[in-house]
Design a protein around this motif. Structure first.
Motif, PDB file in Angstrom:
ATOM      1  N   UNK A   1       2.478   8.524 -20.704  1.00  0.00           N
ATOM      2  CA  UNK A   1       3.733   8.382 -19.960  1.00  0.00           C
ATOM      3  C   UNK A   1       3.546   8.314 -18.454  1.00  0.00           C
ATOM      4  N   UNK A   2       2.306   8.299 -17.985  1.00  0.00           N
ATOM      5  CA  UNK A   2       2.053   8.402 -16.555  1.00  0.00           C
ATOM      6  C   UNK A   2       1.009   7.374 -16.134  1.00  0.00           C
ATOM      7  N   UNK A   3       0.979   6.957 -14.884  1.00  0.00           N
ATOM      8  CA  UNK A   3      -0.008   5.965 -14.461  1.00  0.00           C
ATOM      9  C   UNK A   3      -1.448   6.417 -14.729  1.00  0.00           C
TER      10      UNK A   3
ATOM     11  N   UNK B   1      -4.400  -2.537  -7.169  1.00  0.00           N
ATOM     12  CA  UNK B   1      -3.767  -1.559  -6.268  1.00  0.00           C
ATOM     13  C   UNK B   1      -3.685  -0.181  -6.912  1.00  0.00           C
ATOM     14  N   UNK B   2      -3.681   0.837  -6.054  1.00  0.00           N
ATOM     15  CA  UNK B   2      -3.645   2.219  -6.532  1.00  0.00           C
ATOM     16  C   UNK B   2      -2.945   3.093  -5.506  1.00  0.00           C
ATOM     17  N   UNK B   3      -2.598   4.285  -5.947  1.00  0.00           N
ATOM     18  CA  UNK B   3      -1.974   5.286  -5.084  1.00  0.00           C
ATOM     19  C   UNK B   3      -2.902   6.497  -5.042  1.00  0.00           C
ATOM     20  N   UNK B   4      -3.117   7.014  -3.844  1.00  0.00           N
ATOM     21  CA  UNK B   4      -4.072   8.095  -3.631  1.00  0.00           C
ATOM     22  C   UNK B   4      -3.366   9.423  -3.372  1.00  0.00           C
ATOM     23  N   UNK B   5      -3.954  10.491  -3.867  1.00  0.00           N
ATOM     24  CA  UNK B   5      -3.479  11.853  -3.622  1.00  0.00           C
ATOM     25  C   UNK B   5      -4.659  12.793  -3.822  1.00  0.00           C
ATOM     26  N   UNK B   6      -4.455  14.109  -3.646  1.00  0.00           N
ATOM     27  CA  UNK B   6      -5.469  15.056  -4.093  1.00  0.00           C
ATOM     28  C   UNK B   6      -4.938  15.717  -5.361  1.00  0.00           C
TER      29      UNK B   6
ATOM     30  N   UNK C   1     -10.192  13.876  -4.703  1.00  0.00           N
ATOM     31  CA  UNK C   1      -9.328  12.699  -4.654  1.00  0.00           C
ATOM     32  C   UNK C   1      -8.833  12.352  -6.049  1.00  0.00           C
ATOM     33  N   UNK C   2      -7.578  11.922  -6.139  1.00  0.00           N
ATOM     34  CA  UNK C   2      -7.012  11.365  -7.367  1.00  0.00           C
ATOM     35  C   UNK C   2      -6.567   9.944  -7.054  1.00  0.00           C
ATOM     36  N   UNK C   3      -7.089   8.975  -7.825  1.00  0.00           N
ATOM     37  CA  UNK C   3      -6.710   7.581  -7.637  1.00  0.00           C
ATOM     38  C   UNK C   3      -5.892   7.165  -8.850  1.00  0.00           C
ATOM     39  N   UNK C   4      -4.643   6.769  -8.626  1.00  0.00           N
ATOM     40  CA  UNK C   4      -3.714   6.454  -9.714  1.00  0.00           C
ATOM     41  C   UNK C   4      -3.351   4.963  -9.677  1.00  0.00           C
ATOM     42  N   UNK C   5      -3.394   4.342 -10.831  1.00  0.00           N
ATOM     43  CA  UNK C   5      -3.027   2.930 -10.930  1.00  0.00           C
ATOM     44  C   UNK C   5      -1.607   2.717 -10.397  1.00  0.00           C
ATOM     45  N   UNK C   6      -1.447   1.764  -9.493  1.00  0.00           N
ATOM     46  CA  UNK C   6      -0.121   1.479  -8.947  1.00  0.00           C
ATOM     47  C   UNK C   6       0.776   0.865 -10.012  1.00  0.00           C
ATOM     48  N   UNK C   7       1.997   1.372 -10.111  1.00  0.00           N
ATOM     49  CA  UNK C   7       3.013   0.795 -10.977  1.00  0.00           C
ATOM     50  C   UNK C   7       4.263   0.540 -10.153  1.00  0.00           C
TER      51      UNK C   7
END
Length: 280
Positions: free
Chosen positions: A109-111, A135-140, A183-189
Motif C-alpha cells: 500500500x506504500x511506495x 524519480x524518488x523522494x528522499x527522507x531519513x 537515508x530512505x529513498x522512496x519511489x515517486x508516485x
C-alpha cells in the motif's frame, strides 16, 4: 489511564500550551494527567528528573513532542522505576516511529522504498542502484524535508548519481543532529490531493482527520480504510497513525506510519474526539 504531556517551560507544573487542550479533555473524561520535562529527555541527561512529577502505579499514554527512540526508551525506564507502564513499549515505539519498522507490513500500500543504515555516499549509491532509475523522494528513517522539496527531498532520477547525492547531502545538512538512522529513498508516485490522517488503537481505526499540514481540507465523509486495515493490524501496535493520500489512478496510498503518541492533531479536530478515540 494516565495521560502524560510535556510541561510548560516557564510554568513546569502546567501542560505545554500546545497540549493543554488535550489535557483538559482528558481530565473532563475522568483521566488523570501528569507532566514531564521534555527538554530534560531530549538532552539525555536526567530521565528520572524528567518524570519526577508523574505519580506511580499507572498505565500511561504519552501525548507530546517527538522523541528519538532512545529518548523514549529512557523515559520508559524512568517511568518503570516509578511503577508506571507505558502502553507503547520502547520496541513498539521504534517500530512505529522509524520506517524500517513498519515498511514490510504495509508494502503493498506504500511506495517502494530502500534505505541505508548510516549516511555514507557509498551506502546511498548502493541503495539508489537497488531501487533503480527514475524519480524518488528522499527522507531519513523518521522524517523528510518536504518543505525543502526541490533541494532536499525530490530526486528527479536516482540513476544520476551526482545529482542524487547533492539532494541527499543537502537533506543531511538540514536535518543536522536530528538525522535518524539513514537515508530512505522512496519511489515517486503521483498524488492528487491532500493527505488524510487515520488514527488506530489496537488495530482498529478510531478516528479519521485532516492532516495537520492541510487542516483546512477535511477528509472524505466516507473514506474506506478496509484495504489497509489488515496490514496495520499486522503491525500489532497499540496506537499509531497512518497518513493516506489519493493517487492519480484513484487508489488511496499509505505514505506514512507514525506512533500516535507523537502524531500531531490537526486544529480542526477537537481534543475531545481524540481522547474519546483513545479510551473507546
Amino acid at each position: 489511564m494516565l495521560l502524560l504531556v510535556p510541561a510548560d517551560v516557564l510554568r513546569p507544573r502546567r501542560p505545554d500550551e500546545h497540549f493543554a487542550v488535550e489535557a483538559d479533555a482528558a481530565r473532563a473524561a475522568g483521566i488523570d494527567v501528569a507532566v514531564i520535562d521534555h527538554d530534560a529527555l531530549t538532552r539525555g541527561d536526567d530521565a528520572d528528573r524528567a518524570v519526577s512529577r508523574v505519580p506511580g502505579g499507572s498505565d500511561a499514554v504519552y501525548r507530546g513532542w517527538m522523541l528519538r527512540s532512545e529518548q523514549y526508551a529512557a523515559m520508559a525506564d524512568a517511568l518503570a522505576a516509578r511503577g508506571v507502564s507505558l502502553r507503547t513499549s520502547p520496541q513498539q515505539y521504534r517500530q512505529a516511529h522509524e520506517l524500517p519498522g513498519w515498511y514490510d507490513a504495509v508494502r503493498p500500500h506504500t511506495p517502494e522504498s530502500v534505505w541505508t543504515a548510516g549516511d555514507s555516499r557509498t551506502q546511498f549509491a548502493q541503495a539508489c542502484a537497488k531501487l533503480g532509475a527514475g524519480p524518488a523522494v528522499l527522507r531519513d528513517w523518521t522524517k523528510s524535508m518536504k518543505h525543502h522539496w526541490q533541494e532536499a527531498a525530490f530526486i528527479p532520477d536516482v540513476a544520476d548519481n551526482d545529482a542524487a547525492w547533492r539532494v541527499a547531502a543537502r537533506m543531511r545538512e538540514l536535518r543536522d543532529d536530528d538525522f535518524t538512522g539513514g537515508f530512505v529513498i522512496r519511489r515517486f508516485e503521483a498524488f492528487t490531493g491532500a493527505e488524510v490522517r487515520t488514527w488506530w488503537v489496537r488495530g482498529d481505526c478510531r478516528l479519521i482527520t485532516a492532516h495537520p499540514d492541510t487542516a483546512e481540507h477535511p477528509p472524505p465523509a466516507h473514506l474506506d480504510v478496509t484495504a489497509v486495515s489488515a496490514s496495520i493490524r499486522a503491525l500489532r501496535l497499540p496506537f499509531v497513525t497512518a497518513d493516506l493520500t489519493p493517487h492519480q489512478d484513484g487508489r488511496w496510498r499509505l505514505v506514512e506510519i507514525g506512533d500516535g503518541q507523537v502524531s500531531d492533531r490537526p486544529h480542526t479536530t477537537s481534543a475531545d474526539d481524540l481522547i474519546k478515540a483513545l479510551i473507546a
